[in-house]
Design a protein around this motif. Structure first.
Motif, mmCIF file in Angstrom:
data_model
loop_
_atom_site.group_PDB
_atom_site.id
_atom_site.type_symbol
_atom_site.label_atom_id
_atom_site.label_comp_id
_atom_site.label_asym_id
_atom_site.label_seq_id
_atom_site.Cartn_x
_atom_site.Cartn_y
_atom_site.Cartn_z
ATOM 1 N N ILE A 23 0.763 -1.028 0.097
ATOM 2 C CA ILE A 23 0.039 0.041 0.231
ATOM 3 C C ILE A 23 0.740 1.302 0.222
ATOM 4 C CG2 ILE A 23 -1.865 1.351 1.369
ATOM 5 C CD1 ILE A 23 -2.859 -1.329 2.273
ATOM 6 N N VAL A 24 0.677 2.054 -0.917
ATOM 7 C CA VAL A 24 1.467 3.155 -1.118
ATOM 8 C C VAL A 24 0.448 4.499 -0.482
ATOM 9 C CG1 VAL A 24 2.508 5.156 -2.700
ATOM 10 C CG2 VAL A 24 2.732 2.611 -3.094
ATOM 11 N N VAL A 25 0.852 5.223 0.599
ATOM 12 C CA VAL A 25 0.103 6.122 1.094
ATOM 13 C C VAL A 25 0.771 7.539 0.610
ATOM 14 C CG1 VAL A 25 -0.913 6.985 3.081
ATOM 15 C CG2 VAL A 25 -0.294 4.653 2.889
ATOM 16 N N THR A 26 -0.282 8.447 0.075
ATOM 17 C CA THR A 26 0.096 9.831 -0.148
ATOM 18 C C THR A 26 -0.563 10.838 0.621
ATOM 19 O OG1 THR A 26 -1.494 10.423 -1.973
ATOM 20 C CG2 THR A 26 0.475 9.051 -2.754
ATOM 21 N N GLY A 27 -0.186 12.033 0.472
ATOM 22 C CA GLY A 27 -0.632 12.984 1.373
ATOM 23 C C GLY A 27 -1.896 13.610 1.473
ATOM 24 N N ALA A 28 -3.048 12.830 1.101
ATOM 25 C CA ALA A 28 -4.554 13.405 1.229
ATOM 26 C C ALA A 28 -4.844 12.811 2.601
ATOM 27 C CB ALA A 28 -5.277 12.892 -0.014
ATOM 28 N N LEU A 29 -6.245 13.663 3.025
ATOM 29 C CA LEU A 29 -6.646 13.505 4.412
ATOM 30 C C LEU A 29 -6.974 11.970 4.757
ATOM 31 C CD1 LEU A 29 -7.244 14.670 6.957
ATOM 32 C CD2 LEU A 29 -9.491 15.381 6.145
ATOM 33 N N PRO A 30 -7.548 11.245 3.456
ATOM 34 C CA PRO A 30 -8.064 9.890 3.736
ATOM 35 C C PRO A 30 -6.987 8.972 4.268
ATOM 36 C CG PRO A 30 -9.232 10.866 1.923
ATOM 37 C CD PRO A 30 -8.118 11.676 2.128
ATOM 38 N N TRP A 38 0.466 13.245 -6.681
ATOM 39 C CA TRP A 38 1.128 12.064 -6.897
ATOM 40 C C TRP A 38 0.646 11.520 -8.200
ATOM 41 C CZ3 TRP A 38 0.383 7.130 -7.982
ATOM 42 C CH2 TRP A 38 1.340 6.301 -7.823
ATOM 43 N N ILE A 39 -0.450 11.646 -8.649
ATOM 44 C CA ILE A 39 -0.998 11.143 -9.994
ATOM 45 C C ILE A 39 -0.099 11.775 -11.036
ATOM 46 C CG2 ILE A 39 -2.967 11.356 -11.425
ATOM 47 C CD1 ILE A 39 -4.714 10.814 -8.859
ATOM 48 N N ALA A 40 -0.056 12.933 -11.216
ATOM 49 C CA ALA A 40 0.594 13.761 -11.982
ATOM 50 C C ALA A 40 2.048 13.162 -12.386
ATOM 51 C CB ALA A 40 0.692 15.309 -11.796
ATOM 52 N N LYS A 41 2.769 13.191 -11.068
ATOM 53 C CA LYS A 41 4.083 12.768 -11.246
ATOM 54 C C LYS A 41 4.261 11.312 -11.783
ATOM 55 C CE LYS A 41 6.404 15.813 -7.820
ATOM 56 N NZ LYS A 41 7.342 15.652 -6.589
ATOM 57 N N TYR A 42 3.486 10.437 -11.584
ATOM 58 C CA TYR A 42 3.387 9.045 -11.715
ATOM 59 C C TYR A 42 2.991 8.779 -13.278
ATOM 60 C CZ TYR A 42 2.251 3.856 -11.547
ATOM 61 O OH TYR A 42 2.331 2.605 -11.791
ATOM 62 N N ALA A 43 2.069 9.793 -13.836
ATOM 63 C CA ALA A 43 1.696 9.951 -15.108
ATOM 64 C C ALA A 43 2.666 10.245 -16.038
ATOM 65 C CB ALA A 43 0.351 10.567 -15.209
ATOM 66 N N HIS A 44 3.658 11.107 -15.682
ATOM 67 C CA HIS A 44 4.863 11.366 -16.448
ATOM 68 C C HIS A 44 6.182 10.773 -16.223
ATOM 69 C CE1 HIS A 44 1.709 14.577 -16.801
ATOM 70 N NE2 HIS A 44 2.176 14.631 -17.982
ATOM 71 N N GLY A 45 6.003 9.749 -15.356
ATOM 72 C CA GLY A 45 7.330 8.875 -15.066
ATOM 73 C C GLY A 45 8.334 9.634 -14.196
ATOM 74 N N ILE A 46 7.911 10.370 -13.118
ATOM 75 C CA ILE A 46 8.634 11.155 -12.353
ATOM 76 C C ILE A 46 8.818 10.362 -11.339
ATOM 77 C CG2 ILE A 46 9.007 12.979 -10.863
ATOM 78 C CD1 ILE A 46 7.555 14.708 -12.932
ATOM 79 N N THR A 47 10.041 9.838 -10.824
ATOM 80 C CA THR A 47 10.280 9.085 -9.665
ATOM 81 C C THR A 47 11.238 9.520 -8.561
ATOM 82 O OG1 THR A 47 12.326 8.261 -10.778
ATOM 83 C CG2 THR A 47 10.158 7.030 -11.128
ATOM 84 N N ASP A 48 10.889 10.853 -8.158
ATOM 85 C CA ASP A 48 11.611 11.589 -7.521
ATOM 86 C C ASP A 48 11.380 11.068 -5.735
ATOM 87 O OD1 ASP A 48 9.330 12.827 -6.955
ATOM 88 O OD2 ASP A 48 10.180 14.974 -7.523
ATOM 89 N N SER A 49 10.682 10.300 -5.677
ATOM 90 C CA SER A 49 10.338 9.576 -4.081
ATOM 91 C C SER A 49 10.294 8.326 -4.003
ATOM 92 C CB SER A 49 8.941 10.149 -3.506
ATOM 93 O OG SER A 49 7.822 9.479 -4.481
ATOM 94 N N LEU A 50 10.468 7.742 -2.955
ATOM 95 C CA LEU A 50 10.518 6.449 -2.791
ATOM 96 C C LEU A 50 9.230 5.560 -3.239
ATOM 97 C CD1 LEU A 50 12.311 3.745 -1.825
ATOM 98 C CD2 LEU A 50 11.035 4.231 0.609
ATOM 99 N N ALA A 51 8.171 6.414 -2.933
ATOM 100 C CA ALA A 51 6.761 5.967 -3.181
ATOM 101 C C ALA A 51 6.524 5.800 -4.891
ATOM 102 C CB ALA A 51 5.676 6.812 -2.699
ATOM 103 N N LEU A 52 7.051 6.925 -5.400
ATOM 104 C CA LEU A 52 6.852 6.906 -7.002
ATOM 105 C C LEU A 52 7.633 5.767 -7.463
ATOM 106 C CD1 LEU A 52 6.539 10.688 -7.248
ATOM 107 C CD2 LEU A 52 4.995 9.110 -8.199
#
Length: 194
Positions: free
Chosen positions: A16-23, A100-114
């Motif tokens: 499970i990859v958790v990003t920074g939204a309130l949920p 996160w979605i924008a970075k993932y869609a554009h192949g950006i891997t600047d975090s461990l999660a991405l």
């Protein structure tokens, strides 16, 4: 959930990859449910923003595993993102922010999660939490790109906004919706190519 869907994972390994939204605050409950319902071995990878909304201690306690991220730990001599990517049989991004979605869609891997998500060959199910951004052209383009790339994006729902206290669209989908999507994906994978 009336009946939990059958989800054929050979070893029951879910990242499970958790990003920074309130949920993100709800993810420990999700983990407990997944472990109880399916007996899965759950690991968690967090972004920096996620750590402001849910503690690594809560995620580790509910998953029974150390939490990956938000930073790489090269001093361990391990390549965490590659190991986690190879280990996972399914990856759930819960919740997924517009950033996160924008970075993932554009192949950006600047975090461990991405990087972890980019390197995996396991099915990736994305549960967006977007609020009004769900209808913005840029967000729609990024979600379309993910779908075209074979990522399984769950439709957002309606929820109460933490900002206004009123109902709005673009809320993170329910655990039922995420599991139904994962069930379809894994069933199709189990059947193999036609």
């Amino acid at each position: 959930m009336a009946r939990r869907p059958d989800i054929p994972l050979r070893h029951g390994r879910v990242l499970i990859v958790v990003t920074g939204a309130l949920p993100a605050a709800f993810v420990p409950s999700w983990i407990l449910c997944l472990r109880e319902w399916y007996g899965w071995d759950v690991r968690v990878c967090v972004t920096h923003a996620a750590t402001r909304l849910v503690s690594a201690d809560a995620l580790a306690a509910t998953s029974g595993n150390p939490v990956l991220g938000p930073d790489w730990r090269p001093a361990t001599g391990r390549v965490d993102h590659r190991e986690a990517a190879a280990w996972a049989e399914a990856v759930l991004v819960v919740p997924a922010t517009a950033n996160w979605i924008a970075k993932y869609a554009h192949g950006i891997t600047d975090s461990l999660a991405l990087a972890t998500t980019a390197f995996t060959t396991a099915p990736v199910v994305v549960a967006p939490s977007l609020g009004p951004l769900a209808e913005r052209p840029a967000t729609l383009r990024n979600l379309r790109t993910l779908r075209e790339d074979g990522v399984h994006v769950v439709a957002t729902g309606s929820g109460v906004s933490a900002h206004s206290g009123t109902r709005e669209s673009g809320a993170m989908p329910s655990v039922d919706s995420v599991l139904a999507t994962l069930a379809r994906v894994t069933a199709a994978d189990a059947e193999g190519p036609r």
